[in-house]
Each structure stands twice: as C-alpha cells, then as structure tokens.
Design a protein around this motif. Structure first.
Motif, short mmCIF file in Angstrom:
data_model
loop_
_atom_site.label_atom_id
_atom_site.label_comp_id
_atom_site.label_asym_id
_atom_site.label_seq_id
_atom_site.Cartn_x
_atom_site.Cartn_y
_atom_site.Cartn_z
N PRO A 58 6.44 -4.40 20.70
CA PRO A 58 7.70 -3.73 20.00
C PRO A 58 7.57 -3.56 18.34
O PRO A 58 8.05 -2.89 17.79
CB PRO A 58 8.66 -4.82 20.60
CG PRO A 58 8.11 -5.97 21.14
CD PRO A 58 6.75 -5.59 21.65
N ASP A 59 6.67 -4.75 18.14
CA ASP A 59 6.35 -4.81 16.55
C ASP A 59 4.84 -4.53 16.37
O ASP A 59 3.99 -5.25 16.98
CB ASP A 59 6.63 -6.02 15.95
CG ASP A 59 8.45 -6.34 16.05
OD1 ASP A 59 8.89 -5.37 15.64
OD2 ASP A 59 8.92 -7.37 16.41
N HIS A 60 4.42 -3.62 15.44
CA HIS A 60 2.94 -3.44 15.39
C HIS A 60 2.84 -2.80 13.88
O HIS A 60 3.14 -1.70 13.60
CB HIS A 60 2.63 -2.19 16.50
CG HIS A 60 1.14 -2.22 16.33
ND1 HIS A 60 0.41 -1.05 17.01
CD2 HIS A 60 0.08 -2.77 15.88
CE1 HIS A 60 -0.77 -1.06 16.95
NE2 HIS A 60 -1.16 -2.10 16.16
N TYR A 61 2.19 -4.04 13.23
CA TYR A 61 2.13 -3.47 11.76
C TYR A 61 0.66 -3.57 11.45
O TYR A 61 0.10 -4.57 11.67
CB TYR A 61 2.81 -4.37 10.66
CG TYR A 61 4.37 -4.47 10.91
CD1 TYR A 61 5.37 -3.35 10.51
CD2 TYR A 61 5.12 -5.42 11.73
CE1 TYR A 61 6.65 -3.24 10.75
CE2 TYR A 61 6.36 -5.26 11.96
CZ TYR A 61 7.20 -4.33 11.30
OH TYR A 61 8.56 -4.32 11.77
N LEU A 62 0.12 -2.45 10.72
CA LEU A 62 -1.44 -2.65 10.32
C LEU A 62 -1.13 -2.33 8.93
O LEU A 62 -1.01 -1.02 8.53
CB LEU A 62 -2.02 -1.57 11.02
CG LEU A 62 -2.05 -1.79 12.55
CD1 LEU A 62 -3.14 -0.90 13.01
CD2 LEU A 62 -2.68 -3.21 13.03
N ILE A 63 -1.64 -3.27 7.77
CA ILE A 63 -1.46 -2.80 6.69
C ILE A 63 -2.84 -2.91 5.84
O ILE A 63 -3.73 -4.11 6.05
CB ILE A 63 -0.55 -4.16 5.94
CG1 ILE A 63 0.85 -4.24 6.89
CG2 ILE A 63 -0.27 -4.02 4.60
CD1 ILE A 63 1.73 -3.03 6.77
N ASN A 64 -2.95 -2.00 5.10
CA ASN A 64 -4.30 -2.01 4.15
C ASN A 64 -3.88 -2.54 2.97
O ASN A 64 -3.28 -1.74 1.95
CB ASN A 64 -4.82 -0.58 4.14
CG ASN A 64 -5.99 -0.35 3.26
OD1 ASN A 64 -6.69 -1.22 3.12
ND2 ASN A 64 -6.41 0.88 2.97
N CYS A 65 -4.18 -3.81 2.67
CA CYS A 65 -3.54 -4.58 1.29
C CYS A 65 -4.60 -3.95 0.05
O CYS A 65 -5.42 -3.69 0.01
CB CYS A 65 -4.14 -5.98 1.45
SG CYS A 65 -3.21 -6.72 2.90
N GLY A 66 -3.55 -3.74 -0.91
CA GLY A 66 -4.16 -3.24 -2.33
C GLY A 66 -4.34 -1.97 -2.15
O GLY A 66 -4.81 -1.25 -3.49
N SER A 67 -3.93 -1.11 -1.06
CA SER A 67 -4.11 0.49 -1.36
C SER A 67 -2.95 1.24 -1.58
O SER A 67 -2.09 0.83 -1.21
CB SER A 67 -4.83 0.92 -0.06
OG SER A 67 -4.81 2.17 0.08
N ALA A 68 -3.13 2.28 -2.40
CA ALA A 68 -1.97 3.20 -2.54
C ALA A 68 -1.87 4.40 -1.54
O ALA A 68 -0.88 5.09 -1.61
CB ALA A 68 -1.91 3.58 -3.88
N ASP A 69 -3.14 4.42 -0.95
CA ASP A 69 -3.16 5.69 -0.15
C ASP A 69 -2.09 5.39 1.19
O ASP A 69 -1.80 4.42 1.59
CB ASP A 69 -4.30 5.76 0.75
CG ASP A 69 -5.63 5.96 -0.41
OD1 ASP A 69 -5.18 6.67 -1.44
OD2 ASP A 69 -6.71 5.48 -0.35
N PRO A 70 -1.65 6.37 1.49
CA PRO A 70 -0.54 6.38 2.81
C PRO A 70 -1.03 5.89 3.85
O PRO A 70 -0.51 5.04 4.62
CB PRO A 70 0.15 7.52 2.83
CG PRO A 70 -0.30 8.46 1.78
CD PRO A 70 -1.47 7.91 1.16
#
Length: 415
Positions: free
Chosen positions: A31-43
C-alpha cells in the motif's frame, strides 16, 4: 528431549495455523511504496532493476534543517566523493513497526563529522506474514517460546541463499539480495548442493514468495546417506555479528530432495545448542514435498560476536535417504532496550546532543568570522589612510551596516 520435541511440534503447528490466517492468496502489492533518489532535481530515475526513483528535490518528502557551515560541508563532500565511489554501495535494511500515518527518517553527522550522506531511500510496506510475533528463544539452558517481535525493529545483517547462486532484487518480490553461502561454510567437507527444477508448492499458511522467493527454495545443501550408515556430521554456517544484542535467526526449509514424504528427519542447532530435535518437514507441511517453511529462533550474543547455525541427522533419520537440508538463512539484529541498533542511547538523545554540540560550534565560528571581518576593514582603511606607511593606527569601531549583514549570512547558515 521428548518434551522439547513435543513442545516444538505444537509450536510449529500453531505457527503454521497462524500463517494461514495472515497469508495473502494474491500477489503482494504494498500500500505504501516510496523510492527516493536523494539529492536529485530530476523528476524520475530508473535503477538497473527498472524501478523508478523520484528526486527528493522535486518531491514533498524532504524536510531539512539549515546547514551550520555550508562551505566546510561542501568541501568535505567533494573530498570524500572519490573514496565513496571506489567502494561498493552500503545498503542498510530495517523492518520497523509504524503506529502513525507518517514515518520520519533523519540523518545527522557522526561525532565530529560535519555532514551525513545518503544516496537513496526505499520505504515499502511489509507483508503481514513477513514477521510474526512468535519465535523460539534458544540458549544453553532452555528453549522457550517468546512473543513480542512485532514491537521491535529488525536490521538485516546477513541474508544467504544456501547452496544456490546470488539472488538479485530483480528476482525477489521485495527487491532483496540473497548472497551465496560459500564464505559462511565451516564444514571441512563441502556439502552437496542440489537444484530443483520443479514447482515450489507455496501453501496458504506456509511461507509465501514474499518471505522467500523461488530461487531460494529451489536450491539447498543436503546430507545424504547412500548406504545403511547414516553420516555422523553436520553442516555448519558461521556469521559475524555485533556483540551485545539479541538476534533473530530465520531458517528456510523446503524438501526438494526426498523421493517421498516421511523420510526426512533432522536436528537443528543454533550456537551449538539443540534448537529442534527430529524436525519432520512432512508433518509441518501437511505431507507435501517442495513446500516451503521457515522457523524463527532468537539468541543473545554477549561475548564472541559469532553466531553459528547447523543442521544434521537425528536419531530418527533413515538410511538411503536425505538426512538434513537447509535452503536459506537470515540473521537480523533486534533493537536493544533503548530502541537502538547502535549504542545505549535513544534516538531523541542523539538528536538533542547533536543540536547542542553544533550550537556550541556556532558561537566561536561566528566570533572568528566577525574578527576576520574587522581585521579586513582595519587593513583596508589603513592602506587608504597611510599608503605604504608602517605607522600604527588605532582601530575604528564603526563597522559598516553592509559588513554586519554580510557577517549575519554566516551566522544564519545562509549561503
């Protein structure tokens, strides 16, 4: 031993029925699924496993405090980048209970360091059957069923595919990595590996694919007797761990080697203590071959920093049969009484100490900058007034408003 075996049989059966209630019949969709690219301004960015990571600079997940010394911090990051790139990535994995609608992840510098760094963050809801509340506590004096695992956090320390190849996140529904077991083997003779080409029979109530993927359950190491003599040997794996913590050891079993049910009986040992005697996988899996099952054991590690796991023949083992099997091993650290995986202090104490320590650094830092600004003003005016003269001049005390604003940029942490 008979009492211990009977109690464990009941415990394993009860656990199996509990899994039946918790297991999901459909494919797992968190139900919750977050994948974060830290330090990136790319969408978005895609990793080698075709997962999409969103840049934290364009998301609403990033909340940061102002840096105390941005110039020093940037310089240290540039200095350490080559060292970081030369090494393999470090991945930390935790299973934590969350009793609110928000999960906060905070990074602070360690000791006298000026920065903390993270490249990516994954937050995924765990399946309900991934961790159960029950386990068997094992030590040299007694084995007893304990509860309360769901109240604690778990940190993955080792995850091993026994007898098989490396399993990458692409082949695991929870994107985990399972390494080969070769470097953990202690046995003098290399135990037999087997590879199963048939179908893994996941049962409602048994281990699901989220607990362990096919590529873990279709490989194993075994002890097999080829004549009337049952081998007098065990297969042992050795794991290095940090002292002073409790650990949960999960052992994955799937009988992919027997020609019929009711022929495999084995003993299970943790830290050389008998954790289970005469384990009958046919009884556990309702007499179905190639059906996965796992058992959780909890141990204390106070002195050696070493955990051992072993399987071997039992008194009930049969000749001309498989006498021991194991498919996978996981070693997970349990947080201590302070809720910590690293030290005897709680998280809030670390955060408060870090803020206090950096507040102490800020005052002398601003003072030094202020003095340097005064000195620069003095030298400039001295040149204007006296040219190249070396005569002494009294320092004026009227620092301009422009210079005060410039100094406040440092004290407020703005670049």
């Amino acid at each position: 031993m008979a009492i211990r075996t009977g109690t464990m049989n009941f415990f394993l059966k009860f656990t199996l029925y509990l899994y039946t209630y918790l297991s999901l019949v459909s494919a797992f969709s968190p139900p919750d699924h977050y994948l974060i690219n830290c330090g990136s301004a790319d969408p978005v960015a895609t990793d080698p496993y075709r997962r999409i990571f969103k840049g934290d600079s364009v998301s609403d997940h990033l909340v940061s405090e102002p840096l105390i010394d941005p110039y020093t911090t940037r310089f240290l990051l540039k200095t350490l980048e080559p060292t970081i790139c030369e090494n393999l990535p470090v991945i930390k994995e935790f299973i934590v209970p969350v009793d609110s609608e928000k999960l906060k992840i905070t990074f602070v510098p360690l000791d006298n360091s000026k920065f903390a760094v993270v490249n990516a963050i994954e937050v995924i809801s765990a399946p309900r059957d991934l961790v159960t509340d029950l386990a068997l506590y094992v030590d040299s004096e007694k084995n007893e069923q304990i509860s309360g695992l769901l109240k604690n956090g778990l940190e993955t320390v080792h995850r091993v595919n026994v007898g098989g190849f490396k399993v990458t996140p692409f082949n695991d529904s929870l994107w985990r990595t399972w390494v080969t077991d070769d470097k953990y083997l202690k046995s003098s003779d290399v135990p037999e590996k087997i590879l199963f080409g048939g179908r893994i029979n996941y049962q409602l109530g048994g281990a699901s694919r989220e607990v362990g993927p096919d590529n873990v359950y279709n490989t194993a190491r075994v002890i097999r007797s080829s004549n009337e003599t049952i081998p007098n040997t065990n297969i042992t794996w050795v794991f290095e761990v940090e002292k002073g913590y409790r650990y949960m050891i999960r052992m994955h079993f799937c009988d992919i080697a027997s020609v019929a049910t009711g022929m495999l009986y084995l003993n299970v040992y943790v830290n050389d203590n008998l954790a289970y005697e005469n384990l009958d996988l046919s009884y556990i899996t309702n007499r179905l071959l190639a059906s996965p099952f796992y058992a959780d054991f909890v141990v204390d590690e106070e002195n050696s920093g070493i955990l051992t796991v072993s399987v071997g023949p039992s008194n009930a083992s049969l000749p001309h049969a498989v006498d021991a099997i194991l498919n996978g091993i996981e070693v997970l650290k349990i947080n201590n009484s302070m809720g910590s995986f690293d030290g005897e202090v709680c998280t809030e104490f670390v955060l408060r100490s870090w803020r206090r320590g950096n507040a102490g650094v800020l005052v002398p830092l601003v003072a030094v900058i202020f003095l340097l600004l005064i000195a620069s003003v003095f030298l400039q005016r001295r040149r204007n007034w006296f040219g190249d003269s070396v005569a002494w001049s009294r320092l004026r005390v009227d620092v301009s408003e422009v210079n005060l604003k410039y100094g406040n940029q440092f004290s407020s942490g703005k670049a």
